[in-house]
Design a protein around this motif. Structure first.
Motif, PDB file in Angstrom:
ATOM      1  N   VAL A 165       0.853  -1.198   0.000  1.00  0.00           N
ATOM      2  CA  VAL A 165       0.000   0.000   0.000  1.00  0.00           C
ATOM      3  C   VAL A 165       0.887   1.246   0.000  1.00  0.00           C
ATOM      4  O   VAL A 165       0.671   2.192  -0.770  1.00  0.00           O
ATOM      5  CB  VAL A 165      -0.959   0.003   1.226  1.00  0.00           C
ATOM      6  N   SER A 166       1.920   1.242   0.828  1.00  0.00           N
ATOM      7  CA  SER A 166       2.821   2.410   0.899  1.00  0.00           C
ATOM      8  C   SER A 166       3.479   2.693  -0.449  1.00  0.00           C
ATOM      9  O   SER A 166       3.611   3.845  -0.860  1.00  0.00           O
ATOM     10  CB  SER A 166       3.921   2.180   1.929  1.00  0.00           C
ATOM     11  N   LYS A 167       3.895   1.625  -1.115  1.00  0.00           N
ATOM     12  CA  LYS A 167       4.556   1.806  -2.426  1.00  0.00           C
ATOM     13  C   LYS A 167       3.565   2.372  -3.453  1.00  0.00           C
ATOM     14  O   LYS A 167       3.930   3.193  -4.292  1.00  0.00           O
ATOM     15  CB  LYS A 167       5.126   0.479  -2.950  1.00  0.00           C
ATOM     16  N   ILE A 168       2.319   1.905  -3.389  1.00  0.00           N
ATOM     17  CA  ILE A 168       1.308   2.432  -4.323  1.00  0.00           C
ATOM     18  C   ILE A 168       1.089   3.918  -4.029  1.00  0.00           C
ATOM     19  O   ILE A 168       0.961   4.747  -4.936  1.00  0.00           O
ATOM     20  CB  ILE A 168      -0.044   1.671  -4.198  1.00  0.00           C
ATOM     21  N   GLN A 169       1.064   4.247  -2.750  1.00  0.00           N
ATOM     22  CA  GLN A 169       0.873   5.660  -2.376  1.00  0.00           C
ATOM     23  C   GLN A 169       1.984   6.530  -2.983  1.00  0.00           C
ATOM     24  O   GLN A 169       1.726   7.643  -3.421  1.00  0.00           O
ATOM     25  CB  GLN A 169       0.852   5.798  -0.852  1.00  0.00           C
ATOM     26  N   THR A 170       3.210   5.984  -3.015  1.00  0.00           N
ATOM     27  CA  THR A 170       4.309   6.746  -3.630  1.00  0.00           C
ATOM     28  C   THR A 170       3.967   7.047  -5.094  1.00  0.00           C
ATOM     29  O   THR A 170       4.216   8.152  -5.594  1.00  0.00           O
ATOM     30  CB  THR A 170       5.624   5.928  -3.556  1.00  0.00           C
ATOM     31  N   GLN A 171       3.388   6.065  -5.768  1.00  0.00           N
ATOM     32  CA  GLN A 171       3.008   6.258  -7.177  1.00  0.00           C
ATOM     33  C   GLN A 171       1.979   7.382  -7.321  1.00  0.00           C
ATOM     34  O   GLN A 171       2.110   8.244  -8.183  1.00  0.00           O
ATOM     35  CB  GLN A 171       2.385   4.981  -7.758  1.00  0.00           C
ATOM     36  N   ILE A 172       0.936   7.343  -6.483  1.00  0.00           N
ATOM     37  CA  ILE A 172      -0.125   8.350  -6.679  1.00  0.00           C
ATOM     38  C   ILE A 172       0.307   9.730  -6.187  1.00  0.00           C
ATOM     39  O   ILE A 172      -0.225  10.732  -6.638  1.00  0.00           O
ATOM     40  CB  ILE A 172      -1.515   7.912  -6.129  1.00  0.00           C
ATOM     41  N   ILE A 173       1.280   9.771  -5.298  1.00  0.00           N
ATOM     42  CA  ILE A 173       1.815  11.083  -4.888  1.00  0.00           C
ATOM     43  C   ILE A 173       2.588  11.682  -6.076  1.00  0.00           C
ATOM     44  O   ILE A 173       2.428  12.849  -6.415  1.00  0.00           O
ATOM     45  CB  ILE A 173       2.726  10.943  -3.636  1.00  0.00           C
ATOM     46  N   HIS A 174       3.387  10.821  -6.741  1.00  0.00           N
ATOM     47  CA  HIS A 174       4.165  11.325  -7.888  1.00  0.00           C
ATOM     48  C   HIS A 174       3.291  11.672  -9.097  1.00  0.00           C
ATOM     49  O   HIS A 174       3.702  12.446  -9.956  1.00  0.00           O
ATOM     50  CB  HIS A 174       5.268  10.335  -8.273  1.00  0.00           C
ATOM     51  N   ALA A 175       2.086  11.076  -9.121  1.00  0.00           N
ATOM     52  CA  ALA A 175       1.182  11.366 -10.250  1.00  0.00           C
ATOM     53  C   ALA A 175       0.852  12.865 -10.304  1.00  0.00           C
ATOM     54  O   ALA A 175       0.579  13.413 -11.377  1.00  0.00           O
ATOM     55  CB  ALA A 175      -0.096  10.545 -10.125  1.00  0.00           C
ATOM     56  N   TRP A 176       0.906  13.546  -9.147  1.00  0.00           N
ATOM     57  CA  TRP A 176       0.604  14.986  -9.147  1.00  0.00           C
ATOM     58  C   TRP A 176       1.595  15.762 -10.004  1.00  0.00           C
ATOM     59  O   TRP A 176       1.255  16.812 -10.556  1.00  0.00           O
ATOM     60  CB  TRP A 176       0.589  15.561  -7.717  1.00  0.00           C
ATOM     61  N   ASP A 177       2.844  15.258 -10.143  1.00  0.00           N
ATOM     62  CA  ASP A 177       3.835  15.950 -10.987  1.00  0.00           C
ATOM     63  C   ASP A 177       3.352  16.015 -12.436  1.00  0.00           C
ATOM     64  O   ASP A 177       3.603  16.976 -13.146  1.00  0.00           O
ATOM     65  CB  ASP A 177       5.187  15.207 -10.974  1.00  0.00           C
ATOM     66  N   VAL A 178       2.684  14.942 -12.859  1.00  0.00           N
ATOM     67  CA  VAL A 178       2.198  14.912 -14.245  1.00  0.00           C
ATOM     68  C   VAL A 178       1.035  15.903 -14.386  1.00  0.00           C
ATOM     69  O   VAL A 178       0.990  16.704 -15.328  1.00  0.00           O
ATOM     70  CB  VAL A 178       1.742  13.486 -14.663  1.00  0.00           C
ATOM     71  N   LEU A 179       0.117  15.876 -13.406  1.00  0.00           N
ATOM     72  CA  LEU A 179      -1.047  16.770 -13.502  1.00  0.00           C
ATOM     73  C   LEU A 179      -0.637  18.246 -13.400  1.00  0.00           C
ATOM     74  O   LEU A 179      -1.281  19.114 -13.997  1.00  0.00           O
ATOM     75  CB  LEU A 179      -2.077  16.431 -12.409  1.00  0.00           C
ATOM     76  N   ALA A 180       0.454  18.505 -12.679  1.00  0.00           N
ATOM     77  CA  ALA A 180       0.892  19.897 -12.499  1.00  0.00           C
ATOM     78  C   ALA A 180       1.344  20.535 -13.823  1.00  0.00           C
ATOM     79  O   ALA A 180       1.535  21.751 -13.884  1.00  0.00           O
ATOM     80  CB  ALA A 180       2.001  19.967 -11.454  1.00  0.00           C
ATOM     81  N   THR A 181       1.476  19.726 -14.879  1.00  0.00           N
ATOM     82  CA  THR A 181       1.812  20.309 -16.192  1.00  0.00           C
ATOM     83  C   THR A 181       0.566  20.935 -16.840  1.00  0.00           C
ATOM     84  O   THR A 181       0.651  21.560 -17.892  1.00  0.00           O
ATOM     85  CB  THR A 181       2.417  19.258 -17.159  1.00  0.00           C
ATOM     86  N   LEU A 182      -0.597  20.730 -16.205  1.00  0.00           N
ATOM     87  CA  LEU A 182      -1.843  21.323 -16.715  1.00  0.00           C
ATOM     88  C   LEU A 182      -1.920  22.761 -16.192  1.00  0.00           C
ATOM     89  O   LEU A 182      -1.948  22.980 -14.987  1.00  0.00           O
ATOM     90  CB  LEU A 182      -3.039  20.510 -16.203  1.00  0.00           C
ATOM     91  N   THR A 183      -1.945  23.722 -17.092  1.00  0.00           N
ATOM     92  CA  THR A 183      -1.962  25.124 -16.648  1.00  0.00           C
ATOM     93  C   THR A 183      -3.412  25.567 -16.374  1.00  0.00           C
ATOM     94  O   THR A 183      -4.363  24.941 -16.860  1.00  0.00           O
ATOM     95  CB  THR A 183      -1.371  26.051 -17.739  1.00  0.00           C
ATOM     96  N   PRO A 184      -3.578  26.673 -15.625  1.00  0.00           N
ATOM     97  CA  PRO A 184      -4.941  27.175 -15.370  1.00  0.00           C
ATOM     98  C   PRO A 184      -5.689  27.437 -16.679  1.00  0.00           C
ATOM     99  O   PRO A 184      -6.872  27.097 -16.802  1.00  0.00           O
ATOM    100  CB  PRO A 184      -4.699  28.489 -14.617  1.00  0.00           C
ATOM    101  N   ALA A 185      -4.999  28.004 -17.675  1.00  0.00           N
ATOM    102  CA  ALA A 185      -5.672  28.328 -18.941  1.00  0.00           C
ATOM    103  C   ALA A 185      -6.157  27.051 -19.632  1.00  0.00           C
ATOM    104  O   ALA A 185      -7.274  27.000 -20.164  1.00  0.00           O
ATOM    105  CB  ALA A 185      -4.708  29.093 -19.854  1.00  0.00           C
ATOM    106  N   GLU A 186      -5.332  26.001 -19.576  1.00  0.00           N
ATOM    107  CA  GLU A 186      -5.724  24.733 -20.221  1.00  0.00           C
ATOM    108  C   GLU A 186      -6.932  24.120 -19.518  1.00  0.00           C
ATOM    109  O   GLU A 186      -7.876  23.648 -20.160  1.00  0.00           O
ATOM    110  CB  GLU A 186      -4.539  23.748 -20.204  1.00  0.00           C
ATOM    111  N   TYR A 187      -6.909  24.111 -18.183  1.00  0.00           N
ATOM    112  CA  TYR A 187      -8.011  23.500 -17.429  1.00  0.00           C
ATOM    113  C   TYR A 187      -9.319  24.256 -17.696  1.00  0.00           C
ATOM    114  O   TYR A 187     -10.386  23.643 -17.865  1.00  0.00           O
ATOM    115  CB  TYR A 187      -7.660  23.499 -15.935  1.00  0.00           C
ATOM    116  N   MET A 188      -9.222  25.585 -17.780  1.00  0.00           N
ATOM    117  CA  MET A 188     -10.426  26.402 -17.992  1.00  0.00           C
ATOM    118  C   MET A 188     -11.102  26.084 -19.325  1.00  0.00           C
ATOM    119  O   MET A 188     -12.293  26.299 -19.489  1.00  0.00           O
ATOM    120  CB  MET A 188     -10.080  27.893 -17.947  1.00  0.00           C
ATOM    121  N   GLU A 189     -10.337  25.534 -20.267  1.00  0.00           N
ATOM    122  CA  GLU A 189     -10.902  25.189 -21.584  1.00  0.00           C
ATOM    123  C   GLU A 189     -11.994  24.124 -21.484  1.00  0.00           C
ATOM    124  O   GLU A 189     -12.879  24.060 -22.312  1.00  0.00           O
ATOM    125  CB  GLU A 189      -9.801  24.658 -22.518  1.00  0.00           C
TER     126      GLU A 189
END
Ligand code: HEM
Length: 273
Positions: free
Chosen positions: A82-106
């Motif tokens: 479970v802890s190792k999976i949590q590491t994966q989903i914590i790092h997933a935020w790095d990918v989502l952080a490439t979404l800019t406010p302008a892109e999300y608003m679209e």
């Protein structure tokens, strides 16, 4: 090509990789509601997170069963996973952080009132860890099977409840009401549990298994909080202090949830040791 290196190419009568994994269903589920390029990232990050949540639940449920039967060692293996999976989903935020406010608003308007707030797997995980929020069940009324599943999960003993039972089973004094409490109620910190954990941490050789269990719980809570923190900061980066699609105050709400503790005594004893 030699016989040992023969690659199978005829799948008329054989199960293929894609068939085994039902990739047709999996890969046809990313349906954008806008024609905006970045909506694909938004959908896939949610799908990936939900898949990992499914595995977290699978591991947690078996770990709870195992601890309740006094078999701690197999549970340790599952809790580590479970802890190792949590590491994966914590790092997933790095990918989502490439979404800019302008892109999300679209495409944000296309979501309507849909929000991760309604993620039932997230609630099932919270319930399994002992954060019992009965009012959340209201959301799932339109699906009676799902509603029932959540109700059962609400009533079931959590990972922390069975850990407290393990303390008692190992001869440590626990207030008897805690062992038979109404598990659908939120857990309230208790002095007998705090004293029991203190005893474990002061006598690690005697209580090695319980000590290991405690540290696994702390690992999971620590990671859960890191996930919550990264979610909150990523949301702030993308929508600032706008309201959430689910109707909450947004970042202000997400900051408040960070105050919640799953295993309070395990944090409190650290000051006292
Ligand atoms: C652009 C991306 C995202 C934004 C702007 C966002 C925003 C929010 C906001 C504002 C809330 C509070 C409820 C509301 O009013 O809607 C929330 C809750 C939640 N979101 Fe996200 N989110 C994003 C991505 C994700 C992802 C990728 C996941 C992964 C499954 C996720 C899971 C959750 C969960 C589980 C909650 C409930 C938290 C709680 O009640 O403690 N979110 N989100």
């Amino acid at each position: 090509m030699s016989k040992e290196n023969e690659i199978y190419t005829d799948f008329i009568n054989r199960m293929s990789y894609g068939e085994y994994l039902h990739l047709d269903t999996l890969l046809s589920s990313q349906k954008r509601l806008s024609d905006h390029h970045d909506e694909m990232l938004f959908i896939i990050i949610h799908h990936v997170s939900e898949l990992w949540m499914k595995l977290i639940l699978h591991e947690l449920h078996t770990a709870i069963e195992s601890i309740s039967k006094g078999n701690l060692s197999p549970a340790f293996k599952m809790l580590s996973r479970v802890s190792k999976i949590q590491t994966q989903i914590i790092h997933a935020w790095d990918v989502l952080a490439t979404l800019t406010p302008a892109e999300y608003m679209e495409f944000r308007d296309k979501l309507g009132q849909a929000s991760g707030f309604q993620s039932y797997q997230n609630r099932l995980i919270e319930f399994a860890l002992g954060y019992k929020t009965r009012h959340i069940l209201e959301i799932y009324k339109k699906d009676s099977n799902l509603h029932k599943q959540l109700q059962l999960a609400l009533q079931a003993p959590s990972l922390y409840d069975v850990s407290i039972q393990a303390l008692a089973a190992n001869g440590l004094h626990i207030h008897s009401e805690l062992l038979t409490r109404d598990f659908s109620q939120p857990y309230q910190a208790d002095p007998s549990v705090e004293n029991a954990w203190l005893e474990v941490y002061k006598n690690v050789d005697k209580y090695w298994d319980l000590y290991e269990l405690a540290e696994k719980l702390v690992d999971i809570e620590d990671s859960f909080q890191q996930w919550r923190f990264r979610h909150m900061k990523t949301v702030e980066r993308i929508i600032g202090h706008k309201k959430g699609t689910g109707g909450s105050a947004g970042v202000t709400y997400l900051k408040k949830v960070l105050d919640h503790r799953f295993f309070p005594e395990l944090w409190d004893i650290r000051t006292k040791l």
